[in-house]
Design a protein around this motif. Structure first.
Motif, PDB file in Angstrom:
ATOM      1  N   THR A 181       0.854  -1.172   0.000  1.00 48.30           N
ATOM      2  CA  THR A 181       0.000   0.000   0.000  1.00 48.30           C
ATOM      3  C   THR A 181       0.895   1.228   0.000  1.00 48.30           C
ATOM      4  O   THR A 181       2.104   1.116  -0.142  1.00 48.30           O
ATOM      5  CB  THR A 181      -0.988  -0.012   1.184  1.00 48.30           C
ATOM      6  N   ALA A 182       0.313   2.394   0.128  1.00 44.49           N
ATOM      7  CA  ALA A 182       1.091   3.628   0.115  1.00 44.49           C
ATOM      8  C   ALA A 182       0.477   4.618   1.069  1.00 44.49           C
ATOM      9  O   ALA A 182      -0.728   4.577   1.321  1.00 44.49           O
ATOM     10  CB  ALA A 182       1.126   4.212  -1.293  1.00 44.49           C
ATOM     11  N   ARG A 183       1.316   5.484   1.616  1.00 45.49           N
ATOM     12  CA  ARG A 183       0.834   6.548   2.490  1.00 45.49           C
ATOM     13  C   ARG A 183       1.856   7.651   2.518  1.00 45.49           C
ATOM     14  O   ARG A 183       2.943   7.504   1.974  1.00 45.49           O
ATOM     15  CB  ARG A 183       0.576   6.008   3.903  1.00 45.49           C
ATOM     16  N   PRO A 219       4.697  10.223  -1.547  1.00 46.21           N
ATOM     17  CA  PRO A 219       4.319   9.082  -0.710  1.00 46.21           C
ATOM     18  C   PRO A 219       5.425   8.041  -0.586  1.00 46.21           C
ATOM     19  O   PRO A 219       6.393   8.065  -1.344  1.00 46.21           O
ATOM     20  CB  PRO A 219       3.122   8.499  -1.452  1.00 46.21           C
ATOM     21  N   VAL A 220       5.260   7.177   0.390  1.00 40.28           N
ATOM     22  CA  VAL A 220       6.129   6.012   0.504  1.00 40.28           C
ATOM     23  C   VAL A 220       5.314   4.768   0.173  1.00 40.28           C
ATOM     24  O   VAL A 220       4.120   4.721   0.444  1.00 40.28           O
ATOM     25  CB  VAL A 220       6.725   5.843   1.928  1.00 40.28           C
ATOM     26  N   LEU A 221       5.976   3.809  -0.438  1.00 38.22           N
ATOM     27  CA  LEU A 221       5.345   2.515  -0.641  1.00 38.22           C
ATOM     28  C   LEU A 221       5.540   1.729   0.644  1.00 38.22           C
ATOM     29  O   LEU A 221       6.621   1.778   1.232  1.00 38.22           O
ATOM     30  CB  LEU A 221       6.029   1.765  -1.792  1.00 38.22           C
ATOM     31  N   ALA A 248       3.745   4.652  -6.373  1.00 37.86           N
ATOM     32  CA  ALA A 248       2.702   5.487  -5.787  1.00 37.86           C
ATOM     33  C   ALA A 248       3.012   6.944  -6.060  1.00 37.86           C
ATOM     34  O   ALA A 248       4.158   7.323  -6.200  1.00 37.86           O
ATOM     35  CB  ALA A 248       2.617   5.240  -4.284  1.00 37.86           C
ATOM     36  N   MET A 307       0.897  11.185  -5.806  1.00 37.33           N
ATOM     37  CA  MET A 307      -0.294  11.919  -5.417  1.00 37.33           C
ATOM     38  C   MET A 307      -1.244  11.950  -6.611  1.00 37.33           C
ATOM     39  O   MET A 307      -0.792  11.979  -7.759  1.00 37.33           O
ATOM     40  CB  MET A 307       0.076  13.333  -4.985  1.00 37.33           C
ATOM     41  N   PRO A 322      -2.208   9.276  -1.239  1.00 32.49           N
ATOM     42  CA  PRO A 322      -1.627   8.831  -2.515  1.00 32.49           C
ATOM     43  C   PRO A 322      -2.468   7.778  -3.222  1.00 32.49           C
ATOM     44  O   PRO A 322      -3.366   7.190  -2.624  1.00 32.49           O
ATOM     45  CB  PRO A 322      -0.289   8.239  -2.093  1.00 32.49           C
ATOM     46  N   LEU A 358      -2.040   4.222  -5.534  1.00 33.92           N
ATOM     47  CA  LEU A 358      -1.121   3.187  -5.975  1.00 33.92           C
ATOM     48  C   LEU A 358      -1.206   3.150  -7.490  1.00 33.92           C
ATOM     49  O   LEU A 358      -2.306   3.231  -8.052  1.00 33.92           O
ATOM     50  CB  LEU A 358      -1.536   1.818  -5.414  1.00 33.92           C
ATOM     51  N   THR A 403      -5.679   4.709  -2.081  1.00 34.22           N
ATOM     52  CA  THR A 403      -5.278   4.146  -0.780  1.00 34.22           C
ATOM     53  C   THR A 403      -6.068   4.897   0.288  1.00 34.22           C
ATOM     54  O   THR A 403      -6.388   6.070   0.087  1.00 34.22           O
ATOM     55  CB  THR A 403      -3.784   4.342  -0.508  1.00 34.22           C
ATOM     56  N   GLN A 409      -5.478  -2.335  -1.556  1.00 30.39           N
ATOM     57  CA  GLN A 409      -4.109  -2.780  -1.313  1.00 30.39           C
ATOM     58  C   GLN A 409      -3.772  -3.790  -2.379  1.00 30.39           C
ATOM     59  O   GLN A 409      -4.655  -4.442  -2.916  1.00 30.39           O
ATOM     60  CB  GLN A 409      -3.987  -3.437   0.068  1.00 30.39           C
TER      61      GLN A 409
END
Lengths: 249, 249
Positions: free
Chosen positions: A196-198, A215-217, B197, B199, B215, B217, B240, B244
């Motif tokens: 996922t990503a956030r 974002p980071v994976l 990922a 934005m 973000p 994916l 996200t 997932q």
DNA sequence: ATGCATTTGTTCGTATGTATG
DNA sequence: GCATACATACGAACAAATGCA
């Protein structure tokens, strides 16, 4: 600080049968290819370039548009133009070891332990390990580098009861594979990986030396031994777009 | 609009042997379980709740902390508290079809075509399809829903020369599998999937009905026919944390 | 770009009830 | 009864993130 001065060595010629923007694009392309503008660095602003090349800003933009389409640079509104970073493909396979991953890209792997301690498992971790929340686990938190550029932030959780002496073993060696061997696990496989990503926390962004706006994976994976017993649950955090995850069935 | 009014049916009792914050947590838990607060909705603010329950904000926060730890709600600074959404696991396998994916989660798949046209391939697409930039491709852009909630935004590129009549076939049917069959492709497999990922653009955020601050994916995948010939390059975009991606080697 | 309103996050301090020895 | 420790509850103020005009 910008590498704008280097641009001076590339004068452009008018009426030369080659459009000015093409000459500028070629000049920038060369700087990137030669390593004068290394991956990830910020280029001079459009205004600066138009002054140095003595052309209109639109002409510079035309050149940047070209490079951007080719994926050589990344233009970010309000921030600037950046040389594209070489993407590290992270191939998800049954056997994925950090150093192998990095070396496959002809880069030098290194790492640093941020935390190593025994603690009570929170719900998410406990579920991943198939244990009750609150059970004792050993947490290893590490940051990984490829040629001194941070590429991963990982948290590995090991069931303390199932892997006696794992904490001491991890203290003694930087290699998880080796520490597991000392704890009696000869081989282990990745059973499942969830991606996922956030957005990164400020700390994560600093550690990974990345913009807070990207974002980071996040990967969540479960490793099992040859008998299928869960021996590790790990959470990985990778900076985009520096790292991509690749899956080949 | 918030479901704050419903809270009135859950009065809290002081000196009842159960801490106030536990009573509040239980009340909220019930509202979520009963569907009074459906997944994804925003709960009343902490200030509102503390007024309705007639307790201090700290007490409400204690309850929310509990629910958050259990994964029932997601608290976002500056935005509010949201009921956790059920995560759609997108399993990447050799044969991944949209409707099957959604139905496997006991939800009703649907979709809408946003764009269908022939065009010249840009570099990225051409590279994915193994063609020269500028070659003719047919683009199908689609948004996918699971029970009327948007879960994917995909762009499918087909080599026009290799798949005669694909555009007309796609006009006639919503199913890619079926359209490919009409173009002579009985079966196709996913060869490689690359995940990253970024934005969302404002348009994407609107279409996917998601916050601009989270973000998406992005998957990039190549599909081949049984002989290994590339027949499709696709770019997928998933919100996200609603979706997932899961790899199971 | 800037400021403003809204909302959660953090940190003080204070008071009270309950269980323990 | 008393001292102590701990969890609970309240209040006020300020910090930080977000969204909007």
């Amino acid at each position: 600080m910008t590498p704008a001065d280097d641009v001076l060595i590339h004068p452009v010629q008018r009426q030369a049968g080659v459009a000015l923007w093409r000459q500028i694009a070629t000049a920038l392309r060369e700087d990137i290819a030669n390593g004068i503008s290394p991956p990830g660095t910020q280029l001079a602003t459009e205004a600066e370039m138009s002054a140095r090349f003595a052309v209109n800003r639109h002409t510079v933009r035309r050149a940047l548009e070209e490079l951007s389409r080719d994926g050589l640079v990344r233009v970010e509104q309000g921030r600037g133009t950046f040389v594209a970073e070489d993407v590290l493909d992270y191939a998800v396979e049954a056997r994925t070891r950090f150093s192998q991953w990095i070396r496959r890209h002809n880069k030098e792997p290194s790492g640093r332990v941020l935390r190593l301690q025994e603690m009570a498992a929170e719900q998410r971790v406990a579920r991943g390990l198939g244990m009750r929340a609150g059970s004792r686990v050993v947490l290893l938190e590490r940051i990984g580098f490829a040629d001194d550029r941070p590429v991963s932030l990982t948290r590995h959780y090991f069931p303390a009861a199932r892997l006696r002496g794992i904490e001491e073993a991890l203290h003694a060696t930087p290699s998880i594979t080796e520490a597991l061997r000392k704890a009696g696990i000869d081989d282990y496989l990745r059973q499942q990986t969830r991606v996922t990503a956030r957005m990164p926390t400020p700390t994560e962004a600093d550690l990974l030396r990345m913009a807070r706006s990207r974002p980071v994976l996040v990967t969540e994976s479960v490793n099992v031994d040859r008998l299928g017993t869960i021996i590790e649950f790990s959470l990985g955090c990778y900076p985009t777009p520096r790292v991509q995850i690749v899956f080949e069935p």
